[in-house]
Design a protein around this motif. Structure first.
Motif, mmCIF file in Angstrom:
data_model
loop_
_atom_site.group_PDB
_atom_site.id
_atom_site.type_symbol
_atom_site.label_atom_id
_atom_site.label_comp_id
_atom_site.label_asym_id
_atom_site.label_seq_id
_atom_site.Cartn_x
_atom_site.Cartn_y
_atom_site.Cartn_z
ATOM 1 N N ARG A 97 0.852 -1.195 0.000
ATOM 2 C CA ARG A 97 0.000 0.000 0.000
ATOM 3 C C ARG A 97 0.889 1.247 0.000
ATOM 4 O O ARG A 97 1.791 1.398 0.812
ATOM 5 C CB ARG A 97 -0.895 -0.008 1.238
ATOM 6 N N ILE A 98 0.617 2.151 -0.906
ATOM 7 C CA ILE A 98 1.406 3.381 -1.062
ATOM 8 C C ILE A 98 0.518 4.592 -0.736
ATOM 9 O O ILE A 98 -0.597 4.706 -1.242
ATOM 10 C CB ILE A 98 1.962 3.520 -2.497
ATOM 11 N N ILE A 128 0.732 -2.930 -13.749
ATOM 12 C CA ILE A 128 1.886 -2.054 -13.469
ATOM 13 C C ILE A 128 1.365 -0.860 -12.664
ATOM 14 O O ILE A 128 0.498 -0.114 -13.124
ATOM 15 C CB ILE A 128 2.563 -1.561 -14.763
ATOM 16 N N ARG A 129 1.882 -0.710 -11.443
ATOM 17 C CA ARG A 129 1.473 0.383 -10.575
ATOM 18 C C ARG A 129 2.623 1.400 -10.467
ATOM 19 O O ARG A 129 3.760 1.030 -10.152
ATOM 20 C CB ARG A 129 1.126 -0.118 -9.180
ATOM 21 N N VAL A 130 2.305 2.683 -10.705
ATOM 22 C CA VAL A 130 3.309 3.745 -10.603
ATOM 23 C C VAL A 130 2.743 4.837 -9.692
ATOM 24 O O VAL A 130 1.630 5.332 -9.917
ATOM 25 C CB VAL A 130 3.658 4.344 -11.987
ATOM 26 N N THR A 137 6.353 8.205 4.946
ATOM 27 C CA THR A 137 5.162 7.340 4.898
ATOM 28 C C THR A 137 5.320 6.193 3.911
ATOM 29 O O THR A 137 4.345 5.490 3.618
ATOM 30 C CB THR A 137 3.931 8.168 4.497
ATOM 31 N N LEU A 138 6.532 5.973 3.418
ATOM 32 C CA LEU A 138 6.762 4.942 2.405
ATOM 33 C C LEU A 138 6.800 3.554 3.063
ATOM 34 O O LEU A 138 7.562 3.311 4.000
ATOM 35 C CB LEU A 138 8.079 5.206 1.676
ATOM 36 N N LEU A 169 9.731 7.699 -6.055
ATOM 37 C CA LEU A 169 8.986 7.010 -7.102
ATOM 38 C C LEU A 169 8.927 5.516 -6.774
ATOM 39 O O LEU A 169 9.961 4.896 -6.493
ATOM 40 C CB LEU A 169 9.661 7.232 -8.459
ATOM 41 N N VAL A 170 7.723 4.968 -6.802
ATOM 42 C CA VAL A 170 7.528 3.544 -6.502
ATOM 43 C C VAL A 170 6.829 2.896 -7.697
ATOM 44 O O VAL A 170 5.771 3.354 -8.133
ATOM 45 C CB VAL A 170 6.694 3.345 -5.224
ATOM 46 N N VAL A 171 7.443 1.834 -8.219
ATOM 47 C CA VAL A 171 6.868 1.049 -9.318
ATOM 48 C C VAL A 171 6.689 -0.393 -8.830
ATOM 49 O O VAL A 171 7.634 -1.004 -8.318
ATOM 50 C CB VAL A 171 7.768 1.085 -10.567
ATOM 51 N N GLN A 172 5.483 -0.903 -8.940
ATOM 52 C CA GLN A 172 5.193 -2.293 -8.554
ATOM 53 C C GLN A 172 4.619 -3.023 -9.761
ATOM 54 O O GLN A 172 3.679 -2.540 -10.392
ATOM 55 C CB GLN A 172 4.195 -2.344 -7.391
#
Length: 479
Positions: A97-98, A128-130, A137-138, A169-172
């Motif tokens: 969760r971001i 693809i989640r960006v 809070t990361l 930047l978070v990529v999942q």
């Protein structure tokens, strides 16, 4: 709200306000133009940088997919033990969760560019989640683990840029069922903040400094130019009450020098005119006394008493007219110096000569601040009006209304008043409505001329309940 109260009235204040407004508008227009151009360049640069990072993310995904499953965590552990890489990479069993940062144009551009490149480079991946998140809070590895919970060697040097702490930047990417690849990284400078700032604090300080510097030089220049103009205005204002002023110094811009020179010439002409007028009336007085006296002596030589009386009566009228003309010149003479005049004390001293056993002059109880004027001339003016009121109205009442601009004095009585058709004529020389032989009919005209010489005015009207009301207006000047 009364905006006129705050509106500047002086030339210097208006110039400074208009300069400030012009600088503000110029800076706003320049800032908007600069912001539009720089923002377009920033978005283009951000899109290019995000696409490059997305390409490296795709290469990282391809690299780890090429490794056997049992080797992926071994490679990650070796990378972390060596101090990490430019990215923080982990394999998770679920989507983390971001907590996203607020939406902005910069964020939207970066996310869109990364998604497009990843979908193009990794067409086999459906999910693809960006997103961007704040460092504090990361969430990493699991939903209950924060970045601050990890050892500093794992991600601190990769995802921290103290003291700025920009968004991360978070990529999942979902590689398979229950297998997620998590990549976190910082955008390269100067695109780390993602804030849509129109103007930075440093630029605000620079603009304030430039504006203050410009206003200082404008104030110095305008003050230097308006100083002789203000002196000219003060001299013109004082000219109505003091014709014998020293000449003004000719300085300033060429237009001001020309205006000052013209004012000095005008003052000299007026001074010569006043002096010539005084000399003329003095000569008339001197020249007429001799023939009048000679005619009186010759009249005494006549044998007819009736003719002697007629001659003497004509000579008395002629002498009265000469004295009246001289009195008019004398009573409106303005050779006195300007000074603070206590109007209340003047009225008290005048009323004392009329108030005996019966109160004839009723003075106001209000305190009256002094005014700038000619004390003897003002006393003459008030004396003429109060004496007329006592003489023809028996009793006189006086009231005052004071303000920052003027002093208004109302004098009224209960006499017969003045016929409406004679209202304007009473100010003319030798016009008398009374049938008695006292006076020359000059008092009202002299009183109004004295007020005009002080920059004021006098009006008269009949009251509804009877009697005459005289209103005097004296402007308040400063010296």
């Amino acid at each position: 709200m009364n905006w006129k109260k705050w509106w500047p009235t002086s030339l210097m204040a208006r110039t400074l306000w208009f300069t400030l407004l012009a600088v503000f508008l110029a800076q706003m227009i320049a800032t908007l133009i600069w912001y539009g151009q720089s923002k377009r360049r920033d978005l283009e640069g951000l899109e290019s940088a995000a696409s490059s990072m997305a390409t490296m993310f795709a290469s990282t995904v391809t690299f780890f997919e090429s490794l056997p499953l049992q080797y992926r965590h071994i490679v990650l552990d070796q990378i972390r033990n060596m101090g990490g890489t430019r990215f923080f990479v982990s394999f998770n069993e679920e989507e983390i969760r971001i907590d996203p940062i607020p939406a902005s144009r910069m964020k939207h551009t970066a996310v869109k560019a990364i998604r497009e490149v990843l979908h193009d480079k990794l067409p086999r991946l459906d999910v693809i989640r960006v997103e961007f998140s704040r460092p504090e809070t990361l969430h990493v590895l699991k939903n209950d683990i924060l970045l601050s919970d990890l050892p500093r060697s794992w991600a601190h040097y990769t995802l921290s840029l103290e003291p700025l702490n920009p968004p991360i930047l978070v990529v999942q990417l979902e590689l398979a069922q229950g297998e997620w690849l998590y990549i976190a990284a910082l955008l390269p400078p100067p695109y780390t903040s993602l804030e849509d700032e129109i103007i930075t604090n440093q630029q605000v300080m620079f603009l304030l400094f430039i504006t203050a510097l410009l206003l200082f030089f404008t104030y110095t220049m305008v003050r230097r130019q308006t100083k002789p103009l203000k002196r000219l205005a003060d001299a013109a204002n004082a000219l109505s009450m003091d014709i014998y002023q020293p000449e003004l110094k000719e300085e300033g811009a060429s237009e001001l020098v020309t205006a000052t020179r013209a004012f000095n010439r005008m003052q000299q002409r007026l001074r010569r005119y006043i002096d010539d007028r005084e000399h003329l009336f003095s000569s008339i007085s001197h020249d007429l006394k001799t023939p009048i006296t000679r005619l009186r002596l010759r009249a005494e030589l006549l044998d007819d008493d009736a003719k002697i009386d007629k001659f003497n009566k004509d000579l008395d009228e002629l002498e009265m007219m000469v004295k009246g003309a001289l009195q008019t010149v004398k009573d409106t003479d303005l050779h006195e110096n300007l000074t603070q005049v206590d109007v209340a004390e003047l009225m008290r001293s005048i009323s004392e000569s009329h108030n005996g056993q019966k109160m004839r002059v009723h003075l106001p109880d209000d305190r009256i601040p002094p005014v700038i004027g000619k004390p003897l001339a003002l006393k003459r003016c008030l004396s003429n009006l109060i004496e007329n009121g006592v003489k023809y109205g028996q009793e006189v009442w006086i009231d005052v209304e004071d303000s920052d601009e003027s002093l208004v004095i109302r004098i009224w009585d209960q006499g017969p008043g003045i016929p409406e058709e004679k209202m304007g004529a009473v100010f003319e020389p030798y016009v008398r409505l009374a049938k008695d032989e006292e006076g020359h009919g000059l008092g009202m005209g002299i009183a109004r001329n004295i007020l005009h010489a002080h920059g004021g005015d006098m009006t008269i009207r009949n009251q509804e309940q009877g009697g005459l009301e005289v209103t005097l207006t004296l402007p308040r000047f400063t010296v």
